[in-house]
Scaffold this motif. Sequence first.
Motif, PDB file in Angstrom:
ATOM      1  N   HIS A 163       0.992  -1.059   0.057  1.00 26.59           N
ATOM      2  CA  HIS A 163      -0.080  -0.151   0.075  1.00 26.59           C
ATOM      3  C   HIS A 163       0.402   1.343   0.269  1.00 26.59           C
ATOM      4  O   HIS A 163       0.508   2.373  -1.009  1.00 26.59           O
ATOM      5  N   ILE A 164       2.072   1.241   0.901  1.00 29.00           N
ATOM      6  CA  ILE A 164       3.215   2.383   0.673  1.00 29.00           C
ATOM      7  C   ILE A 164       3.329   2.478  -0.832  1.00 29.00           C
ATOM      8  O   ILE A 164       3.664   3.643  -0.942  1.00 29.00           O
ATOM      9  N   SER A 165       3.812   1.189  -1.005  1.00 33.26           N
ATOM     10  CA  SER A 165       4.555   2.014  -2.320  1.00 33.26           C
ATOM     11  C   SER A 165       3.212   1.466  -3.303  1.00 33.26           C
ATOM     12  O   SER A 165       3.618   1.859  -4.924  1.00 33.26           O
ATOM     13  N   GLY A 166       2.074   2.108  -3.186  1.00 34.47           N
ATOM     14  CA  GLY A 166       1.032   2.758  -3.906  1.00 34.47           C
ATOM     15  C   GLY A 166      -0.317   1.841  -4.917  1.00 34.47           C
ATOM     16  O   GLY A 166      -0.045   2.429  -5.586  1.00 34.47           O
ATOM     17  N   PHE A 167      -0.075   0.809  -4.023  1.00 33.05           N
ATOM     18  CA  PHE A 167      -0.921  -0.367  -4.966  1.00 33.05           C
ATOM     19  C   PHE A 167      -2.202  -0.610  -3.950  1.00 33.05           C
ATOM     20  O   PHE A 167      -2.598   0.015  -2.406  1.00 33.05           O
ATOM     21  N   ASN A 168      -3.329  -0.297  -3.964  1.00 28.24           N
ATOM     22  CA  ASN A 168      -4.302  -0.862  -3.330  1.00 28.24           C
ATOM     23  C   ASN A 168      -4.524  -2.011  -3.724  1.00 28.24           C
ATOM     24  O   ASN A 168      -4.591  -2.942  -3.847  1.00 28.24           O
ATOM     25  N   VAL A 169      -4.429  -2.780  -1.804  1.00 28.96           N
ATOM     26  CA  VAL A 169      -4.657  -4.174  -1.471  1.00 28.96           C
ATOM     27  C   VAL A 169      -5.510  -4.680  -0.574  1.00 28.96           C
ATOM     28  O   VAL A 169      -6.035  -4.109   0.503  1.00 28.96           O
ATOM     29  N   SER A 170      -5.792  -5.561  -1.302  1.00 30.10           N
ATOM     30  CA  SER A 170      -6.612  -6.769  -0.037  1.00 30.10           C
ATOM     31  C   SER A 170      -6.318  -8.026   0.445  1.00 30.10           C
ATOM     32  O   SER A 170      -5.611  -8.378  -0.992  1.00 30.10           O
ATOM     33  N   THR A 171      -6.915  -8.461   0.933  1.00 31.16           N
ATOM     34  CA  THR A 171      -6.432  -9.370   1.255  1.00 31.16           C
ATOM     35  C   THR A 171      -7.311 -10.673   1.704  1.00 31.16           C
ATOM     36  O   THR A 171      -8.568 -11.169   1.502  1.00 31.16           O
ATOM     37  N   THR A 172      -6.477 -11.786   1.108  1.00 23.69           N
ATOM     38  CA  THR A 172      -7.558 -13.489   1.342  1.00 23.69           C
ATOM     39  C   THR A 172      -7.067 -14.392   2.316  1.00 23.69           C
ATOM     40  O   THR A 172      -5.451 -14.642   1.605  1.00 23.69           O
TER      41      THR A 172
END
Length: 194
Positions: A163-172
């Motif tokens: 996320h800090i690197s600019g990505f929208n992250v979701s987890t599973t």
Amino acid sequence: MKILRLEQVKAALPDVDLMAEIEHGFVAYSEGNAVVPPVGELILQNPPGDVHIKYGYLQGDDYYVISGLPSSNGMMLMFSQQTGEPVAALLDEGCLTDIRTAIAGAIAAKYLAPSKVDCIGIVGTGTQARLQLEYLAPVTKCRDVLLWGRDEAKFEACARDMHISGFNVSTTTEVVDVMQRCKLIVTTTPAEAP
């Protein structure tokens, strides 16, 4: 002989077009202009471990390299092709191997991934998960990521870094979610079981 330590290696990396250089190596290999013998492997018993020794050269180049690469450390040695004299020791602690592996994934995606990617799937939560995504950034416009991991603390830390690197992250925790939602999937786990 030059001896370059990890800090010096890292400081030099921004001045090198790593993607272009590694892609050039792949092309040379495909054209039969690279000499890359099978990887040497040394299995240790006490304590248990292993060392991988990789070596090779590009025909017409000035140098050849030997790298001894256990999974958590490493170094590269560069020699003159003309004299066999050692030219440089890169005490990079495995950093270059990690980056080379990530860039290889990005090059594969550059040529083989679908042109439209809505979500990048990352299977794994370690160093390669982070680096693969970092080096995918210039290859795809997609910034949505679905991250799979088995250990909640690890995948939450990895998701924060991404996320800090600019990505929208979701987890599973269900790998089937990654397979159903993502057209580009990067597997980065050394797990031996599903």
